[in-house]
Write an enzyme that holds these catalytic residues in place. Structure first.
Site, short mmCIF file in Angstrom:
data_model
loop_
_atom_site.label_atom_id
_atom_site.label_comp_id
_atom_site.label_asym_id
_atom_site.label_seq_id
_atom_site.Cartn_x
_atom_site.Cartn_y
_atom_site.Cartn_z
N PRO A 2 35.79 -3.43 2.51
CA PRO A 2 35.04 -3.54 1.27
C PRO A 2 35.89 -3.31 -0.12
O PRO A 2 36.07 -2.48 -0.33
CB PRO A 2 34.17 -2.27 1.34
N GLU A 3 36.13 -4.40 -0.62
CA GLU A 3 36.45 -4.44 -2.03
C GLU A 3 35.52 -5.33 -2.76
O GLU A 3 34.54 -5.56 -2.07
CB GLU A 3 37.87 -4.92 -2.26
N LYS A 51 32.20 -2.68 -6.78
CA LYS A 51 31.88 -2.51 -5.31
C LYS A 51 30.37 -1.84 -5.15
O LYS A 51 30.27 -1.40 -4.11
CB LYS A 51 32.84 -1.38 -4.72
N ARG A 247 46.44 6.94 -2.70
CA ARG A 247 46.33 5.95 -1.64
C ARG A 247 47.70 5.19 -1.55
O ARG A 247 48.45 5.59 -2.34
CB ARG A 247 45.33 4.81 -2.10
#
Length: 265
Positions: A2-3, A51, A247
DNA sequence: ATGTCATGATAAC
DNA sequence: TTATCCTGACATA
């Protein structure tokens, strides 16, 4: 997966299947009890910002955020739901199951407005990009790598697009926002729009031009330049990894040299 | 069976 | 900064 592209695609697909139709709604997992309030209601429309996915049922709005693990998938009609299904939406012949979302909740207008206000420009939105995107970027000492993941600046960009966008504009991830040249930022924004849109159409992230793809190598990894790769998809150099905004960020030290090195030439 | 990792985000220290 | 939540695929044992 999911982006932003995933979520916009979901908005489209769910609308195609359910818009204007009365749906059944349930929460097999039991963690979205309000699902019963949707039962038998008609889905008016769906939309996405960054998102965040919104399902509008005339007087009720469902807010969904997939987070890192969430999936909203079309399954065989009437299939036995896996126990983790937070929300099931269905008509007689179509069934969609939502699992693992960070958020699945009813959201009123005030909360929606507040959420929208804290989100930055979405490259997939039709509106003209607000000036504040450049203004804030240009005033920031934070790295462009961190800024790209900041949803209050770029709504919908995630870890894959971040790495690939930086690669494609040749920016070293540590470059402070204030050092990013205006033309580079404009290229970045245009690329973000193009790639995300392409992601919506393909329902997957593809950043390598079709012409550059080797026919034999069709795995997803071959369609990216640096993300999760060990060697650069363009020059073959070893891909470097660093941690930015909690990240893993991949970049090519050759194709993305520090910006002072560009000036030094 | 258990461990690891992931395309996200937030709250608390 | 770290801890925490959400799930599931894959690797290792």
């Amino acid at each position: 997966m999911p982006e932003g592209h995933t979520v916009h695609r979901l908005a489209r697909d769910l609308a195609r299947d359910f818009s204007g139709r009365r749906v059944s709604a349930s929460s097999p997992q039991g963690r979205f009890e309000e699902a019963v309030r949707l039962q038998g209601r008609t889905l008016s429309r769906t939309h996405a910002i960054g998102k965040h996915l919104f399902l509008e049922f005339r007087d009720l709005r469902v807010h969904v955020h997939l987070g890192l693990f969430g999936k909203f998938r079309r399954v065989r009609a009437g299939a036995e739901p896996r126990p983790t299904v937070r929300l099931r939406l269905s008509t007689e012949d179509i069934t969609w199951d939502l699992t693992g979302p960070t958020a699945c909740e009813l959201m009123d207008d005030d909360a929606f407005d507040a959420l929208r206000d804290r989100l930055g420009a979405d490259p997939l939105a039709n509106e003209v990009r607000p000036k504040s995107t450049w203004t804030r970027l240009h005033a920031s000492r934070r790295s462009i790598g961190a800024l790209l993941l900041d949803q209050s600046l770029f709504a919908g960009i995630g870890n894959v697009y971040r790495a690939e966008l930086l690669f494609l504009v040749g920016l070293h991830p540590n470059t402070p926002g204030q050092d990013v040249p205006r033309p580079t930022f404009e290229r970045l924004w245009r690329l973000a729009k193009d790639l995300l849109q392409r992601g919506v159409e393909a329902n997957r992230i593809i950043t390598v031009p079709l012409a550059e793809r080797r026919p034999a190598a069709r795995s997803r990894r071959e369609q990216l330049y640096v993300y999760r790769r060990t060697t650069c998809g363009r020059c073959g150099a070893s891909v470097a990894r660093t941690t930015s905004a909690a990240r893993t960020l991949y970049y090519c030290p050759v194709c993305q040299p520090p910006i002072f090195a560009e000036h030094a030439q």
